[in-house]
Design a protein around this motif. Structure first.
Motif, PDB file in Angstrom:
ATOM      1  N   UNK A 129      56.828  32.148 -15.474  1.00  0.00           N
ATOM      2  CA  UNK A 129      55.649  31.290 -15.614  1.00  0.00           C
ATOM      3  C   UNK A 129      54.829  31.232 -14.335  1.00  0.00           C
ATOM      4  N   UNK A 130      55.539  31.222 -13.212  1.00  0.00           N
ATOM      5  CA  UNK A 130      54.876  31.165 -11.921  1.00  0.00           C
ATOM      6  C   UNK A 130      53.955  32.379 -11.736  1.00  0.00           C
ATOM      7  N   UNK A 131      54.495  33.533 -12.079  1.00  0.00           N
ATOM      8  CA  UNK A 131      53.688  34.755 -11.947  1.00  0.00           C
ATOM      9  C   UNK A 131      52.568  34.793 -12.990  1.00  0.00           C
ATOM     10  N   UNK A 132      52.876  34.358 -14.210  1.00  0.00           N
ATOM     11  CA  UNK A 132      51.837  34.340 -15.253  1.00  0.00           C
ATOM     12  C   UNK A 132      50.691  33.423 -14.813  1.00  0.00           C
ATOM     13  N   UNK A 133      51.042  32.280 -14.221  1.00  0.00           N
ATOM     14  CA  UNK A 133      50.020  31.355 -13.732  1.00  0.00           C
ATOM     15  C   UNK A 133      49.097  32.026 -12.730  1.00  0.00           C
ATOM     16  N   UNK A 134      49.683  32.855 -11.860  1.00  0.00           N
ATOM     17  CA  UNK A 134      48.869  33.534 -10.853  1.00  0.00           C
ATOM     18  C   UNK A 134      47.964  34.575 -11.521  1.00  0.00           C
ATOM     19  N   UNK A 135      48.488  35.233 -12.552  1.00  0.00           N
ATOM     20  CA  UNK A 135      47.659  36.209 -13.278  1.00  0.00           C
ATOM     21  C   UNK A 135      46.487  35.460 -13.913  1.00  0.00           C
ATOM     22  N   UNK A 136      46.782  34.318 -14.510  1.00  0.00           N
ATOM     23  CA  UNK A 136      45.775  33.490 -15.172  1.00  0.00           C
ATOM     24  C   UNK A 136      44.649  33.126 -14.194  1.00  0.00           C
ATOM     25  N   UNK A 137      45.065  32.645 -13.013  1.00  0.00           N
ATOM     26  CA  UNK A 137      44.058  32.269 -12.018  1.00  0.00           C
ATOM     27  C   UNK A 137      43.215  33.470 -11.609  1.00  0.00           C
ATOM     28  N   UNK A 138      43.877  34.633 -11.480  1.00  0.00           N
ATOM     29  CA  UNK A 138      43.143  35.808 -11.031  1.00  0.00           C
ATOM     30  C   UNK A 138      42.171  36.304 -12.099  1.00  0.00           C
ATOM     31  N   UNK A 139      42.590  36.315 -13.373  1.00  0.00           N
ATOM     32  CA  UNK A 139      41.696  36.884 -14.396  1.00  0.00           C
ATOM     33  C   UNK A 139      40.531  35.956 -14.705  1.00  0.00           C
ATOM     34  N   UNK A 140      40.687  34.680 -14.418  1.00  0.00           N
ATOM     35  CA  UNK A 140      39.537  33.798 -14.621  1.00  0.00           C
ATOM     36  C   UNK A 140      38.405  34.168 -13.670  1.00  0.00           C
ATOM     37  N   UNK A 141      38.812  34.864 -12.587  1.00  0.00           N
ATOM     38  CA  UNK A 141      37.825  35.400 -11.671  1.00  0.00           C
ATOM     39  C   UNK A 141      36.891  34.342 -11.086  1.00  0.00           C
ATOM     40  N   UNK A 142      37.418  33.198 -10.766  1.00  0.00           N
ATOM     41  CA  UNK A 142      36.604  32.160 -10.134  1.00  0.00           C
ATOM     42  C   UNK A 142      36.318  32.560  -8.694  1.00  0.00           C
ATOM     43  N   UNK A 143      35.190  32.100  -8.158  1.00  0.00           N
ATOM     44  CA  UNK A 143      34.909  32.431  -6.757  1.00  0.00           C
ATOM     45  C   UNK A 143      35.950  31.792  -5.840  1.00  0.00           C
ATOM     46  N   UNK A 144      36.174  32.427  -4.693  1.00  0.00           N
ATOM     47  CA  UNK A 144      37.189  31.940  -3.751  1.00  0.00           C
ATOM     48  C   UNK A 144      36.688  30.692  -3.021  1.00  0.00           C
ATOM     49  N   UNK A 145      35.339  30.561  -2.947  1.00  0.00           N
ATOM     50  CA  UNK A 145      34.745  29.367  -2.318  1.00  0.00           C
ATOM     51  C   UNK A 145      33.320  29.212  -2.838  1.00  0.00           C
ATOM     52  N   UNK A 146      32.758  28.038  -2.666  1.00  0.00           N
ATOM     53  CA  UNK A 146      31.356  27.815  -3.049  1.00  0.00           C
ATOM     54  C   UNK A 146      30.615  27.244  -1.844  1.00  0.00           C
ATOM     55  N   UNK A 147      29.518  27.909  -1.492  1.00  0.00           N
ATOM     56  CA  UNK A 147      28.766  27.522  -0.302  1.00  0.00           C
ATOM     57  C   UNK A 147      27.725  26.477  -0.661  1.00  0.00           C
ATOM     58  N   UNK A 148      27.644  25.438   0.147  1.00  0.00           N
ATOM     59  CA  UNK A 148      26.601  24.434  -0.067  1.00  0.00           C
ATOM     60  C   UNK A 148      25.457  24.677   0.906  1.00  0.00           C
ATOM     61  N   UNK A 178      40.070  41.324  -3.003  1.00  0.00           N
ATOM     62  CA  UNK A 178      39.391  40.126  -3.514  1.00  0.00           C
ATOM     63  C   UNK A 178      40.339  39.169  -4.220  1.00  0.00           C
ATOM     64  N   UNK A 179      41.641  39.178  -3.844  1.00  0.00           N
ATOM     65  CA  UNK A 179      42.553  38.330  -4.606  1.00  0.00           C
ATOM     66  C   UNK A 179      42.255  36.847  -4.415  1.00  0.00           C
ATOM     67  N   UNK A 180      42.515  36.115  -5.479  1.00  0.00           N
ATOM     68  CA  UNK A 180      42.191  34.693  -5.506  1.00  0.00           C
ATOM     69  C   UNK A 180      43.167  33.902  -4.642  1.00  0.00           C
ATOM     70  N   UNK A 181      44.447  34.205  -4.834  1.00  0.00           N
ATOM     71  CA  UNK A 181      45.447  33.515  -4.035  1.00  0.00           C
ATOM     72  C   UNK A 181      45.659  34.322  -2.756  1.00  0.00           C
ATOM     73  N   UNK A 182      45.137  33.811  -1.647  1.00  0.00           N
ATOM     74  CA  UNK A 182      45.123  34.603  -0.426  1.00  0.00           C
ATOM     75  C   UNK A 182      46.190  34.139   0.556  1.00  0.00           C
ATOM     76  N   UNK A 183      46.997  35.053   0.994  1.00  0.00           N
ATOM     77  CA  UNK A 183      48.019  34.765   1.993  1.00  0.00           C
ATOM     78  C   UNK A 183      47.744  35.711   3.152  1.00  0.00           C
ATOM     79  N   UNK A 184      46.949  35.219   4.105  1.00  0.00           N
ATOM     80  CA  UNK A 184      46.427  36.098   5.160  1.00  0.00           C
ATOM     81  C   UNK A 184      47.515  36.830   5.931  1.00  0.00           C
ATOM     82  N   UNK A 185      48.600  36.113   6.253  1.00  0.00           N
ATOM     83  CA  UNK A 185      49.679  36.760   7.006  1.00  0.00           C
ATOM     84  C   UNK A 185      50.131  38.037   6.297  1.00  0.00           C
ATOM     85  N   UNK A 186      50.168  37.993   4.978  1.00  0.00           N
ATOM     86  CA  UNK A 186      50.557  39.162   4.201  1.00  0.00           C
ATOM     87  C   UNK A 186      49.434  40.178   4.134  1.00  0.00           C
ATOM     88  N   UNK A 187      48.214  39.705   3.913  1.00  0.00           N
ATOM     89  CA  UNK A 187      47.072  40.612   3.755  1.00  0.00           C
ATOM     90  C   UNK A 187      46.859  41.442   5.027  1.00  0.00           C
TER      91      UNK A 187
END
Ligand code: UDP
Ligand code: MG
Length: 308
Positions: free
Chosen positions: A286-305, A173-182
């Protein structure tokens, strides 16, 4: 007979949606599958959604998800994979750069039971600028050197996967998704079909070189901690150099006690150099900390309309 889900991210693709559907239907008719489409409208600003709705009225097996804004292709892929119900799931671009003609072969290969996924990789990049191809070659070289996850050069997101593998992908469920890697990280056996690059049928790509560069950097941060190790190494090397410098200064003082202090210009350069290195290392952290920050905020990966 197997159920096949076709997941397609679409962003500002009003011209290509009908062309894609027609071309894919033609191929599917000859395949022994029950197909469903999941077209994901990634917050398009043109008539993409209307075009998709037309297809939905014509064929109820065409489903769609429409985002509240543009969340990016990776989010669209995730949403589509989540909605798909098939035994086999195939990911395709809507611009026909992923030729539907490969579908029967991919399907046959999966049916043998020898593979969990069949992907496609392009062996050339005709039609793309030399500079872009050069950058992408370098990217594959670097990331494969520093990451334990293998990223196959030229592999597209175009791939047919078994339900089991898709479930594994969805379990990340990672926020920053890199499909080629996943896709590579989850493991399973993947067979790659090779083909020559095809240019998009209509519309234009929205991937500028700058965007691709950022995507590459974020892919590296997602699948490697080598940049962090790099800052450790830079630190160790400058520490050793400074000890050597210190010894030199002391020895000189002992040998020629009369030598006066000179060279403040070189001193300033050294201070600036060390300061620069420190900022660089801080930036990497800082780059890595930023990614941790984004992940712990736990925002949804997308919002459906809208979804149907
Ligand atoms: N796409 C998307 N969201 C975006 C950008 C692109 O869903 O923010 C979709 C796009 O509609 C297409 C696929 O991703 O189906 C690949 O995009 P594109 O052809 O622009 O990229 P390229 O083939 O140059 O990598
Ligand atoms: Mg394309």
């Amino acid at each position: 007979m197997k159920n096949l889900s076709i997941v397609v991210p679409c962003f500002n693709e009003q011209e290509t949606v009908p062309l894609f559907y027609a071309a894919t239907q033609k191929v599917l008719q000859k395949m022994p599958v029950k197909a469903e489409y999941w077209l994901v409208d990634d917050g398009s600003k043109d008539n993409t959604l209307q075009e998709i709705k037309k297809l939905h009225q014509e064929n109820p097996a065409v489903h769609y998800i429409s985002f509240s804004r543009n969340f990016g292709k990776e989010s669209a892929i995730y949403a589509g994979l989540k909605a798909a119900t098939g035994d086999y799931i195939v990911l395709m671009d809507v611009d026909l750069q992923d030729p539907p003609e490969f579908l029967p072969k991919m399907y046959r290969l999966l049916q043998t039971g020898k593979y969990d996924a069949v992907g496609c990789r392009r062996v050339d990049r005709t039609g793309e600028s030399k500079f872009k191809s050069f950058l992408s070659d370098q990217f594959y070289k670097v990331i494969n050197k520093i990451s334990k996850t293998e990223i196959v050069p030229g592999a597209r997101d175009y791939r047919m996967m078994t339900r089991q593998m898709v479930n594994a992908v969805l379990s990340m469920p990672e926020y920053s998704r890199f499909s080629k890697g996943i896709f590579s990280w989850v493991g399973f056996k993947t067979k790659y079909l090779e083909y020559h690059n095809v240019e998009r049928v209509a519309g234009k790509t929205d991937w500028t070189t700058k965007k691709l560069f950022k995507y590459a950097l974020s892919g590296i941060a997602d699948f490697s901690q080598a940049p962090l190790d790099l800052s450790v190494w830079i630190g160790i090397i400058s520490f050793i150099l400074s000890i050597a410098g210190l010894i030199f200064v002391i020895v000189r003082k002992i040998i020629t006690p009369s030598s006066s202090i000179f060279g403040w210009a070189s001193l300033v350069s050294i201070i600036l150099l060390i300061g620069g290195i420190q900022l660089l290392c801080l930036g990497i952290i800082g780059h890595y900390v930023g990614r941790i920050y984004l992940q712990v905020k736990n925002r949804p990966i997308y919002i459906v309309k809208e979804k149907k």
